[in-house]
Write an enzyme that holds these catalytic residues in place. Sequence first.
Site, PDB file in Angstrom:
ATOM      1  N   GLU A 200      10.724   3.843  -7.735  1.00  0.00           N
ATOM      2  CA  GLU A 200      10.632   4.863  -6.684  1.00  0.00           C
ATOM      3  C   GLU A 200      11.754   4.714  -5.665  1.00  0.00           C
ATOM      4  O   GLU A 200      11.620   5.106  -4.511  1.00  0.00           O
ATOM      5  CB  GLU A 200       9.265   4.774  -5.996  1.00  0.00           C
ATOM      6  CG  GLU A 200       8.123   5.131  -6.936  1.00  0.00           C
ATOM      7  CD  GLU A 200       6.750   4.953  -6.320  1.00  0.00           C
ATOM      8  OE1 GLU A 200       6.641   4.239  -5.289  1.00  0.00           O
ATOM      9  OE2 GLU A 200       5.790   5.508  -6.862  1.00  0.00           O
ATOM     10  N   LYS A 327      -3.290  12.678  -5.909  1.00  0.00           N
ATOM     11  CA  LYS A 327      -2.240  13.013  -6.884  1.00  0.00           C
ATOM     12  C   LYS A 327      -2.834  14.042  -7.828  1.00  0.00           C
ATOM     13  O   LYS A 327      -3.774  13.734  -8.566  1.00  0.00           O
ATOM     14  CB  LYS A 327      -1.864  11.774  -7.693  1.00  0.00           C
ATOM     15  CG  LYS A 327      -1.238  10.628  -6.910  1.00  0.00           C
ATOM     16  CD  LYS A 327      -1.273   9.362  -7.755  1.00  0.00           C
ATOM     17  CE  LYS A 327      -0.493   8.220  -7.152  1.00  0.00           C
ATOM     18  NZ  LYS A 327      -0.845   6.929  -7.793  1.00  0.00           N
TER      19      LYS A 327
HETATM   20  P1  PGA Z   1       2.353   5.439 -10.365  1.00  0.00           P
HETATM   21  O1  PGA Z   1       2.293   4.572  -9.056  1.00  0.00           O
HETATM   22  O2  PGA Z   1       2.886   6.777 -10.046  1.00  0.00           O
HETATM   23  O3  PGA Z   1       3.231   4.628 -11.284  1.00  0.00           O
HETATM   24  O4  PGA Z   1       0.928   5.508 -10.877  1.00  0.00           O
HETATM   25  C1  PGA Z   1       2.047   5.113  -7.806  1.00  0.00           C
HETATM   26  C2  PGA Z   1       0.905   4.432  -7.115  1.00  0.00           C
HETATM   27  O5  PGA Z   1       0.280   3.514  -7.652  1.00  0.00           O
HETATM   28  O6  PGA Z   1       0.579   4.835  -5.994  1.00  0.00           O
HETATM   29 ZN    ZN Z   2      -1.195   3.413  -5.738  1.00  0.00          ZN
END
Ligand code: PGA
Ligand code: ZN
Length: 398
Positions: A200, A327
Amino acid sequence: MKIVNIEVNEILDSRGEKTLEVVLTDENYNKASSQIPKGKSTGSREAVSLGYQKAKENLKEKILPEVLNKEFNTITELDNFLLNLDGTKNKANLGGDLTLGVSISFARLLAQKNKKELWEILREEFFQDENNSTPPRIFANMINGGEHANNNLAFQEYIVVAETKENVKKTKESLLKFYNALNEKFKKEIGSEKISLGDEAGFCVNLKNSEEPFFILEKMIKEDFSESNFKIATDIAANSFYKDGKYIIDDKEFDEPSLVKYYTTLFKKIELFLSIEDPFYENNPESFEKLKNLLDNNKIIVGDDLTTTNLNEIEKFKKSINGIIIKANQIGSLTETALAINTAKNYDIKTIISHRSGETDDCFLIHIAKASNAYGVKIGPPQRERILKYDELIRIYD
Ligand code: PGA
Ligand code: ZN
């Protein structure tokens, strides 16, 4: 509105892994598309991603024959139709990547038709009570560890949290200044050849132990960024170092009670600490609750792999958390994402709308944040592909 065509394209995410773009056409031949991000440190209760080949098959055999030329007037109508068609708890039949793509592209067609922004359409349908337009706090991870980096840090994300005082552009500039200053510090102290970037765009470096990044961030904020009002957050992503009832951090083994103690001691030492995400394995809600009760009221215990943007999990675990990661691809539709947000809000759980480690050009998360007046957005530092989310924040808030 009638859908007259749906197409899927195979695209690559920011990690170079395959994901979907979904394009919808309405009866007036307007088109709208969406791109679906992809996680790596996923929770086991997340909606299933089936990928491009399966999406193509499912579209042709299961979705198009049922959906084409039917009238859908709201996002909820379409999403509920797909939810029933899928018939599973985790979109295992149609694929959550595909259903989310259809959902977002449909919402964009509605927005086009009404000459509105995506966030306005979402607010009208799901968040009528929201009228505040304060920008969300930005959770920008500066140092990566865990599954997002190839280094010795157990915790996945060491985050600087910024509140927008003037405008988002200024907030972005001060986060960028911080990021560059941290880069200079690491270059000087560790050597540029030993710095890389995590998934990220946070720095991937080896440090003394998994706690050291917190002290580095706090010292820098206090000494050089005291005007900025930055706070510190972390995504522990504890699933990644949990095995058979034990947690391994820096070669030391912890059970539940000793890990609770580890966190309370650690966070007493970090004055600017604001929030901690997934501090325990996703099936240990009791430990989340214990930690929440031990920390001050103004500290936030955030569920991500614990809650997976799922209304039922939020109902189950509401006592364990006072913050939640949202998400959309954990659940696979905008309607269920909005339900999760509204349920969380009913319980006074702060919502943080989040990117995934594998991101695309699509900025729908920013629109979900604006529509629902989110507490925060987790979008990485203003670097590389993560910059797009900042630009969209600036466009719709400043
Ligand atoms: P991921 O990680 O997008 O790889 O699932 C993001 C998070 O754990 O917040
Ligand atoms: Zn997370």
